[in-house]
Design a protein around this motif. Sequence first.
Motif, PDB file in Angstrom:
ATOM      1  N   ASP A 133       0.810  -1.220   0.000  1.00 27.14           N
ATOM      2  CA  ASP A 133       0.000   0.000   0.000  1.00 27.14           C
ATOM      3  C   ASP A 133       0.841   1.266   0.000  1.00 27.14           C
ATOM      4  OD1 ASP A 133      -2.227  -1.569   0.122  1.00 27.14           O
ATOM      5  OD2 ASP A 133      -2.556  -1.322   2.269  1.00 27.14           O
ATOM      6  N   THR A 134       2.161   1.129  -0.041  1.00 27.11           N
ATOM      7  CA  THR A 134       3.036   2.296  -0.016  1.00 27.11           C
ATOM      8  C   THR A 134       2.870   3.120  -1.295  1.00 27.11           C
ATOM      9  OG1 THR A 134       4.652   1.027   1.272  1.00 27.11           O
ATOM     10  CG2 THR A 134       5.413   3.071   0.264  1.00 27.11           C
ATOM     11  N   LEU A 135       2.693   4.417  -1.129  1.00 33.97           N
ATOM     12  CA  LEU A 135       2.634   5.309  -2.284  1.00 33.97           C
ATOM     13  C   LEU A 135       4.050   5.710  -2.670  1.00 33.97           C
ATOM     14  CD1 LEU A 135      -0.390   7.640  -1.392  1.00 33.97           C
ATOM     15  CD2 LEU A 135      -0.365   5.559  -2.791  1.00 33.97           C
ATOM     16  N   VAL A 136       4.372   5.570  -3.959  1.00 36.46           N
ATOM     17  CA  VAL A 136       5.719   5.827  -4.446  1.00 36.46           C
ATOM     18  C   VAL A 136       5.646   6.591  -5.764  1.00 36.46           C
ATOM     19  CG1 VAL A 136       6.623   3.713  -3.393  1.00 36.46           C
ATOM     20  CG2 VAL A 136       5.825   3.670  -5.771  1.00 36.46           C
ATOM     21  N   THR A 137       6.785   7.100  -6.186  1.00 32.94           N
ATOM     22  CA  THR A 137       6.913   7.581  -7.560  1.00 32.94           C
ATOM     23  C   THR A 137       7.336   6.392  -8.408  1.00 32.94           C
ATOM     24  OG1 THR A 137       7.513   9.829  -6.913  1.00 32.94           O
ATOM     25  CG2 THR A 137       8.151   9.117  -9.121  1.00 32.94           C
ATOM     26  N   ARG A 138       6.448   5.968  -9.301  1.00 30.49           N
ATOM     27  CA  ARG A 138       6.756   4.833 -10.175  1.00 30.49           C
ATOM     28  C   ARG A 138       7.458   5.369 -11.422  1.00 30.49           C
ATOM     29  NH1 ARG A 138       1.632   2.699 -11.672  1.00 30.49           N
ATOM     30  NH2 ARG A 138       1.878   3.705 -13.696  1.00 30.49           N
ATOM     31  N   PRO A 139       8.703   4.988 -11.643  1.00 29.49           N
ATOM     32  CA  PRO A 139       9.464   5.562 -12.763  1.00 29.49           C
ATOM     33  C   PRO A 139       8.964   5.046 -14.110  1.00 29.49           C
ATOM     34  CG  PRO A 139      10.707   3.806 -11.747  1.00 29.49           C
ATOM     35  CD  PRO A 139       9.493   4.000 -10.881  1.00 29.49           C
ATOM     36  N   ALA A 150       4.594   5.584 -18.513  1.00 25.96           N
ATOM     37  CA  ALA A 150       4.767   6.966 -18.062  1.00 25.96           C
ATOM     38  C   ALA A 150       5.135   6.986 -16.585  1.00 25.96           C
ATOM     39  CB  ALA A 150       3.476   7.749 -18.277  1.00 25.96           C
ATOM     40  N   VAL A 151       5.843   8.016 -16.172  1.00 27.60           N
ATOM     41  CA  VAL A 151       6.113   8.218 -14.747  1.00 27.60           C
ATOM     42  C   VAL A 151       4.781   8.442 -14.032  1.00 27.60           C
ATOM     43  CG1 VAL A 151       7.233   9.695 -13.042  1.00 27.60           C
ATOM     44  CG2 VAL A 151       8.383   9.193 -15.209  1.00 27.60           C
ATOM     45  N   ALA A 152       4.610   7.837 -12.864  1.00 26.10           N
ATOM     46  CA  ALA A 152       3.377   7.997 -12.096  1.00 26.10           C
ATOM     47  C   ALA A 152       3.722   8.428 -10.676  1.00 26.10           C
ATOM     48  CB  ALA A 152       2.579   6.694 -12.077  1.00 26.10           C
ATOM     49  N   TYR A 153       3.097   9.484 -10.210  1.00 26.58           N
ATOM     50  CA  TYR A 153       3.334   9.993  -8.870  1.00 26.58           C
ATOM     51  C   TYR A 153       2.228   9.508  -7.936  1.00 26.58           C
ATOM     52  CZ  TYR A 153       6.524  12.968 -11.459  1.00 26.58           C
ATOM     53  OH  TYR A 153       7.525  13.410 -12.294  1.00 26.58           O
ATOM     54  N   ARG A 154       2.609   9.259  -6.679  1.00 32.37           N
ATOM     55  CA  ARG A 154       1.672   8.760  -5.665  1.00 32.37           C
ATOM     56  C   ARG A 154       0.962   7.500  -6.167  1.00 32.37           C
ATOM     57  NH1 ARG A 154       1.337  14.075  -5.832  1.00 32.37           N
ATOM     58  NH2 ARG A 154      -0.546  14.045  -7.111  1.00 32.37           N
ATOM     59  N   ALA A 155       1.725   6.609  -6.788  1.00 30.68           N
ATOM     60  CA  ALA A 155       1.188   5.339  -7.268  1.00 30.68           C
ATOM     61  C   ALA A 155       1.362   4.268  -6.198  1.00 30.68           C
ATOM     62  CB  ALA A 155       1.910   4.918  -8.544  1.00 30.68           C
ATOM     63  N   MET A 156       0.446   3.313  -6.171  1.00 29.41           N
ATOM     64  CA  MET A 156       0.598   2.177  -5.270  1.00 29.41           C
ATOM     65  C   MET A 156       1.855   1.399  -5.655  1.00 29.41           C
ATOM     66  SD  MET A 156      -1.938   1.049  -2.985  1.00 29.41           S
ATOM     67  CE  MET A 156      -2.411  -0.623  -3.372  1.00 29.41           C
ATOM     68  N   ALA A 326      -2.766  12.398   2.381  1.00 30.45           N
ATOM     69  CA  ALA A 326      -3.980  12.601   1.579  1.00 30.45           C
ATOM     70  C   ALA A 326      -4.872  11.370   1.512  1.00 30.45           C
ATOM     71  CB  ALA A 326      -3.597  13.033   0.160  1.00 30.45           C
ATOM     72  N   ASP A 327      -4.447  10.252   2.125  1.00 29.87           N
ATOM     73  CA  ASP A 327      -5.242   9.024   2.028  1.00 29.87           C
ATOM     74  C   ASP A 327      -4.972   8.145   3.241  1.00 29.87           C
ATOM     75  OD1 ASP A 327      -6.507   6.648   1.404  1.00 29.87           O
ATOM     76  OD2 ASP A 327      -5.839   6.616  -0.678  1.00 29.87           O
ATOM     77  N   PRO A 328      -5.932   8.042   4.162  1.00 33.89           N
ATOM     78  CA  PRO A 328      -5.720   7.250   5.377  1.00 33.89           C
ATOM     79  C   PRO A 328      -5.585   5.759   5.112  1.00 33.89           C
ATOM     80  CG  PRO A 328      -8.005   7.964   5.223  1.00 33.89           C
ATOM     81  CD  PRO A 328      -7.265   8.682   4.142  1.00 33.89           C
ATOM     82  N   ASN A 329      -5.899   5.315   3.894  1.00 33.92           N
ATOM     83  CA  ASN A 329      -5.791   3.894   3.550  1.00 33.92           C
ATOM     84  C   ASN A 329      -4.460   3.546   2.901  1.00 33.92           C
ATOM     85  OD1 ASN A 329      -8.480   3.200   4.389  1.00 33.92           O
ATOM     86  ND2 ASN A 329      -9.224   4.260   2.556  1.00 33.92           N
ATOM     87  N   ARG A 330      -3.566   4.515   2.786  1.00 33.57           N
ATOM     88  CA  ARG A 330      -2.268   4.287   2.165  1.00 33.57           C
ATOM     89  C   ARG A 330      -1.169   4.763   3.110  1.00 33.57           C
ATOM     90  NH1 ARG A 330      -5.214   1.622  -0.212  1.00 33.57           N
ATOM     91  NH2 ARG A 330      -5.918   1.814  -2.382  1.00 33.57           N
TER      92      ARG A 330
END
Length: 346
Positions: A133-139, A150-156, A326-330
């Motif tokens: 559930d960690t939010l990361v920058t997916r390269p 594509a680069v994704a920000y705040r991705a699971m 921004a998300d209590p579930n992450r």
Amino acid sequence: MTGVDESGEGGRGGRRSVVVKTVGLTVAAVLVLGAAAGGLAYWHLNDNIKSVDIDSALGDDRPARGVTTPSASATPLPTGAVNLLVLGSDSRSGAANEELGGGDSSGARSDTAMVVHVEAGRAGATVVSIPRDTLVTRPSCPLPSGGSTAVAYRAMFNSAYAVGGAVCAVKTVEELTGVRMDHYLEIDFSGFAKLVDALGGVTVTTEQDIDDDYSHLKLAAGTHHLDGERALALARTRHGIGDGSDLGRIALQQTLVKALLAQMSSTELLTDPAGLYRVADAVTGSLTTDTGLDSLTELIRFGQSLRGLAADDVRTVTMPVVTAPADPNRVVAKEPAAGKLWRSLR
């Protein structure tokens, strides 16, 4: 919410935790099957193993490799420090996986992710669980068909495997940690269930009732003997335990892995060739590695290099995390603690 030390003893596992998550069940089983690795059995087991050429896909835009000192032995076992990404995937490809998980291969996720750091000399190891559930920058990740994601920000975190398979999972972990992944190991749904069944099931003790509509598991608190399908459901359970986050599931998975290792050591597989072969076939049949570990010989050699690893020298931890603002579930990596942990493994 914070990352926790899972060893229960100041970061050093007890005697039962030897090799706990040190390449998961894979190396434990591979060490056992050395006695049966001959003739047609060897070639069948060797042919079972699938691999991904991660080095070629990612090229040189990666963290630097660790420096190793060659051994003076004529046929040296590896002794340098090494980092592995170990994934348990919920791939639905194939009939067996579809029956256990439903859906199709496009819905695959990395349900379990561990970075295993084996120290130089192979006398100590640190195993770090990364909550999915960690939010990361997916390269941006290369795709087998050409092009890239594509680069994704705040991705699971576990979405990396879904969009780009093993290559993207490795690249995302390296981006998150700054640590080069020297090897990759993955076992899927059906392989895990078959392994448990090949061992005759597994006995686990749960401290609370489990009733999870998502994993379809119902267990009263207490001791239970589980077959492969129910053991897999336990490994996937997260709802209705703890705070419902992935941290609770990580604790269940650690309990299950310890129980499986205990079952493996008590089954006396070396004196049961048929049972030994069933375990080896279950593991290799659902195993994906990088090209550096894609043969039975290489896996056995790597496993043999870990034989001097003592139980008290294996540390199991979870990456320090806090609830995402921004998300209590992450969750997100807790800094500076997470950065300090990863730097210690470089």
